[in-house]
Design an enzyme around this catalytic site. Structure first.
Site, mmCIF file in Angstrom:
data_model
loop_
_atom_site.group_PDB
_atom_site.id
_atom_site.type_symbol
_atom_site.label_atom_id
_atom_site.label_comp_id
_atom_site.label_asym_id
_atom_site.label_seq_id
_atom_site.Cartn_x
_atom_site.Cartn_y
_atom_site.Cartn_z
ATOM 1 N N ASP A 65 -7.631 -1.943 14.308
ATOM 2 C CA ASP A 65 -9.029 -2.085 13.890
ATOM 3 C C ASP A 65 -9.240 -3.296 12.975
ATOM 4 O OD1 ASP A 65 -7.924 -1.282 11.479
ATOM 5 O OD2 ASP A 65 -9.178 0.507 11.247
ATOM 6 N N HIS B 169 -7.496 -4.064 10.155
ATOM 7 C CA HIS B 169 -7.178 -3.954 8.717
ATOM 8 C C HIS B 169 -5.940 -4.779 8.365
ATOM 9 C CE1 HIS B 169 -4.710 -0.104 9.781
ATOM 10 N NE2 HIS B 169 -3.829 -1.007 9.413
ATOM 11 N N ASP C 152 0.837 -1.200 0.000
ATOM 12 C CA ASP C 152 0.000 0.000 0.000
ATOM 13 C C ASP C 152 0.872 1.251 0.000
ATOM 14 O OD1 ASP C 152 0.953 -0.526 2.552
ATOM 15 O OD2 ASP C 152 -1.014 -0.827 3.444
ATOM 16 N N GLU D 77 -9.672 -1.384 5.323
ATOM 17 C CA GLU D 77 -10.292 -1.019 6.594
ATOM 18 C C GLU D 77 -11.596 -1.805 6.792
ATOM 19 O OE1 GLU D 77 -8.607 0.468 8.635
ATOM 20 O OE2 GLU D 77 -7.854 2.445 8.063
#
Ligand code: F6R
Length: 261
Positions: free
Chosen positions: A136, A138, A67, A143
């Site tokens: 979270d 991801h 990413d 996400e």
């Protein structure tokens, strides 16, 4: 899914390097998938040490980043390309021209995402993909709510991720980009071996959900349960909420001598 609980970051670094080195031993031109962030740093240091001692060569490998942030000026020190160059590429013998990342400076971002997918496919796919996990849940920057079959595309970072990553931007959440280009979950699941690494108590709930929770877009890393070859490397703190912790330990200690990662 193999869950390996180790004492500390140094042990995780050695195990992660072992997993990658196994692939390179089998195929010196292996295609590596690289994660950024703080979790893989011990693995990169260990790989650099092995290359420095002449025990390993990545000279024929190619690599793809997971990413990249959108909106940082070219050459920004916290762009993932700059980080991976500093923390890995400059320390090993891989050819920098053979390390690719999404082109977030492109005016046509969807076109750049499609080009990136094509480049991974043209390289024959990723042999071993390193992954961290967000608090979270991801993976890469997929996400919560991400499609479990998604491909490389533009995503919006959650406030949680931007808070977590503010430490790389002088603690200023407003300096953390809102958008990124990320390999999709479907892209990641195409890699032949996934090595997910998590360190510290902030990752314990995400680790529990990814290993033992239902497969759900709420915890994108849980999609790894649908892959046939996953290694999860954890320190004690990240493993703290696993219900079957003792079983995972027993299984790892009882591995047969010929079983690698
Ligand atoms: C980075 C990436 C992210 C990180 C995750 C954990 O390329 O894909 O998913 O792995 O945000 O980051 P750290 O390791 O900094 O806790």
């Amino acid at each position: 899914m193999e869950v390996v609980i180790l004492e500390d970051e140094a042990q995780v670094g050695r195990a992660g390097a072992d997993a990658i080195a196994e692939h390179v031993r089998r195929d010196p031109a292996a295609v590596l998938g690289l994660a950024t962030g703080s979790t893989p740093l011990a693995i990169y240091r260990e790989l650099a040490d092995r290359v420095g001692r002449g025990e390993l060569s990545l000279a024929r490998c190619r690599a793809f980043l997971l990413d990249e942030y959108v909106g940082l000026p070219p050459g920004h020190p916290e762009s993932y390309r700059a980080v991976i160059d500093r923390e890995f590429v400059d320390l090993v013998d891989i050819d920098p021209a053979h390390v690719l990342s999404p082109d977030c400076g492109a005016t046509d971002l969807p076109g750049a995402c499609a080009t990136y997918e094509q480049a991974i496919a043209a390289a024959g796919g990723v042999d071993v993909q390193l992954l961290g996990v967000g608090s979270d849940g991801h993976i890469a920057f997929n996400e919560p709510g991400s499609s479990l079959v998604s491909r490389t595309r533009v995503k919006t970072l959650t406030p949680q991720t931007r808070r977590d990553n503010a430490r790389f931007f002088g603690g200023d959440i407003d300096a953390v980009p809102r958008h990124c280009v990320t390999q999709g979950i479907g892209t990641i699941l195409d890699a032949r071996h996934l090595v997910l690494v998590a360190l510290g108590p902030a990752k314990a709930e995400a680790v529990h959900q990814l290993v033992e929770g239902p497969v759900s877009a709420r915890w994108p890393a849980s999609a790894l349960q649908m892959h046939a070859h996953v290694t999860v490397l954890l320190d004690e703190a990240a493993a703290d909420r696993l219900h079957l912790k003792n079983y995972y330990r027993e299984t790892y200690l009882g591995k047969l001598s010929w079983q690698g990662f």
